[in-house]
Design a protein around this motif. Structure first.
Motif, mmCIF file in Angstrom:
data_model
loop_
_atom_site.group_PDB
_atom_site.id
_atom_site.type_symbol
_atom_site.label_atom_id
_atom_site.label_comp_id
_atom_site.label_asym_id
_atom_site.label_seq_id
_atom_site.Cartn_x
_atom_site.Cartn_y
_atom_site.Cartn_z
ATOM 1 N N UNK A 160 9.378 -0.118 -6.138
ATOM 2 C CA UNK A 160 9.215 0.054 -4.866
ATOM 3 C C UNK A 160 9.587 1.731 -4.673
ATOM 4 N N UNK A 161 8.457 2.559 -4.229
ATOM 5 C CA UNK A 161 8.844 3.808 -3.658
ATOM 6 C C UNK A 161 9.376 3.702 -2.447
ATOM 7 N N UNK A 162 10.792 3.879 -2.309
ATOM 8 C CA UNK A 162 11.512 3.549 -1.095
ATOM 9 C C UNK A 162 11.345 4.607 -0.207
ATOM 10 N N UNK A 163 11.191 5.851 -0.675
ATOM 11 C CA UNK A 163 11.096 6.984 0.002
ATOM 12 C C UNK A 163 10.678 8.122 -0.880
ATOM 13 N N UNK A 205 12.909 2.425 -6.364
ATOM 14 C CA UNK A 205 13.690 0.739 -6.529
ATOM 15 C C UNK A 205 13.080 0.049 -7.730
ATOM 16 N N UNK A 206 13.701 -0.518 -8.729
ATOM 17 C CA UNK A 206 13.373 -1.263 -9.619
ATOM 18 C C UNK A 206 13.395 -2.763 -9.110
ATOM 19 N N UNK A 207 12.278 -3.512 -9.075
ATOM 20 C CA UNK A 207 12.224 -4.808 -8.637
ATOM 21 C C UNK A 207 12.126 -5.627 -9.799
ATOM 22 N N UNK A 237 13.107 8.041 -3.916
ATOM 23 C CA UNK A 237 13.973 7.032 -3.969
ATOM 24 C C UNK A 237 13.053 5.751 -4.591
ATOM 25 N N UNK A 261 0.922 -1.291 -0.083
ATOM 26 C CA UNK A 261 -0.027 -0.027 0.114
ATOM 27 C C UNK A 261 0.986 1.205 -0.009
ATOM 28 N N UNK A 262 0.670 2.014 -1.001
ATOM 29 C CA UNK A 262 1.231 3.422 -1.233
ATOM 30 C C UNK A 262 2.694 3.224 -1.278
ATOM 31 N N UNK A 263 3.221 2.024 -1.845
ATOM 32 C CA UNK A 263 4.744 1.853 -1.858
ATOM 33 C C UNK A 263 5.043 1.138 -3.180
#
Lengths: 306, 306
Positions: free
Chosen positions: A150-153, A160-162, A158, A19-21
């Motif tokens: 992933x929205x790390x921050x 992150x490609x997964x 920030x 959620x939201x990330x």
């Protein structure tokens, strides 16, 4: 380059536990957009097909992003933009994000690749502000980076490609009812039990690990949302039936796409995803509600030149 | 096989963002245990060095696990157990988990590898119940599986092994003050803001992705705990100084090990981890508090035959 035609994908945000990330981009569902350089230094939206959206550049998501980028880059040209929406706004599939990220990608191409994907995401997020009032990153980052993100921050941003398992296929059903993002947000609690939160982040960890290691079973076991889904699903007719039918038909898991009303499922191959589509269709066909279904691989590239 | 000597590692639970969900095992710090088959069908603890712990088998973590496994397997032998504790109970480094998982591993060897790692974790968790009243899995799973683990789920128990970058090295400082697990739990809120929770699961996602992809920078950016650390650090003298000094010395990040008082840091190579040890040492050397420091690679195997 004076003209560019781009494809900008529909995207699934949240992905149950994330959620939201988290978010991912679809391979075959998305908008087509044509950008043509002009000498006027203005941005003109000359065509919009498939949806009723404002033509005024400063009120249109694509226009807002284009104006911002032309200004930031001190470009010596203007733009004519044609937008062909292939899926409906308000679907929970990132319609405004597709316009925003398609524009960010296309304008960057016309500027000779001046900006990074992170910078393009930041520009596209301003399109999200124009569309819904919040600079949310999950849909636009998924559209721009492709695959799972992933929205790390947020501050600083920030992303992150997964890695995305090659065979992973999404099935979507879009019941054509209206859920405003604002209403969908209201039903989600602002405080949660620590125990619930721990389960949620264990599932995020499991989903990300499963994506990295091509562990479809782990991906399925991790597609659990204790935070938004229990509240939001009440806004989506037949949600439980669709989810259960999808899983019974072989889906790894299913959940709400973004803030809904679309429901997504993930399957380990195309054949299963098609069976899942049939199962979803069976739940809705006599419901009296208009709906669309889609089957698509995950887009590894996101926004792309057509 | 009539006798087996095993090494059971110290473990770091939580790993900052992964509160109650993650853990890792140390390579060189841990307990030695010797298990000898006897004809009596009883479990006798014949030696305990390095800590004051009960000799009665049904009150000793190792004894509890051994009794349970001998009963479950209908073994035709008893056990003599010798325990050599090389790090102190109450350190936050999984002392009871080391006894429990070392026993589970050793008894399984003597039984001819009857049980899976998941089953061994379930047995060892009963040792944790004996030690602290809760069947927590993070330390024992890390000790049994080795490397980094994620407790994906409790019911049913679902442990995910996360790949460990080869060069990752931990530095630990153990200030010899007493923090009861119970007290450490009390200061952690039972409800948290959804916004805080989202940040926490974004960091869990980042940490797991970083471990999978050997992305040390991402690992470092993800070692952030907004849930336990802000409250628990008040129980650990000089926590902020130790953390800041560790990071200034090159650590990727640092946080509380388990429920404390030990503080761990992760570094991208041995040389940096040793500099981090020097930096931690400098904070504590004039504090008037007894302390120990350790530098260790991450154990890829966990519990092992010596």
């Amino acid at each position: 380059m004076n003209q560019i035609k781009v494809f900008s994908p529909a995207t699934v945000a949240n992905v149950s536990c994330g959620y939201d990330a988290m978010g991912f981009a679809l391979e075959t569902l998305g908008d087509d957009m044509i950008f043509t350089k002009t000498n006027s230094k203005d941005v003109v939206i000359s065509k919009i097909e498939g949806a009723i959206l404002p033509y005024e550049a400063n009120k249109n998501v694509a226009g807002v992003v284009a104006l911002l980028m032309l200004k930031d880059s001190k470009a010596n040209f203007g733009l004519d933009i044609q937008i062909f929406k292939n899926f409906k706004p308000g679907s929970g599939l990132g319609s405004s994000a597709a316009s925003a990220s398609g524009t960010a990608f296309a304008v960057n191409q016309l500027l000779g690749n001046k900006y990074s994907n992170l910078e393009l995401t930041l520009f596209a997020m301003q399109g999200e502000v124009a569309a819904c009032g919040s600079a949310i990153a999950d849909n636009v980052a998924a559209a721009i980076y492709g695959g799972f993100i992933l929205v790390k921050n947020y501050e600083p941003l920030d992303i992150v490609s997964i890695p995305t398992p090659t065979n992973l296929v999404a099935t979507i059903i879009h019941p054509q009812i209206e859920i405003k993002t604002e209403d969908a947000r209201k039903v989600v609690p602002t405080q949660i039990d620590l125990k619930t939160a721990i389960t949620q982040w264990s599932n995020v960890g499991g989903l990300i690990s499963g994506l990295h290691s091509n562990d479809f079973d782990l991906i399925g076991r991790s597609l659990v949302d204790l935070v938004a889904e229990p509240n939001r699903k009440k806004l989506i007719p037949h949600f439980d039936d669709v989810k259960q039918s999808a899983i019974a038909a072989g889906a790894l898991g299913a959940g709400i796409s973004g803030s809904g009303p679309s429901i997504f499922a993930l399957s380990k191959n195309l054949k299963t995803a098609q069976k899942v589509e049939t199962a979803m269709d069976a739940v809705y066909k006599n419901s009296g509600i208009d709906y669309s279904t889609y089957v698509s691989h995950i887009s590894k590239t996101g926004t792309r030149i057509q």
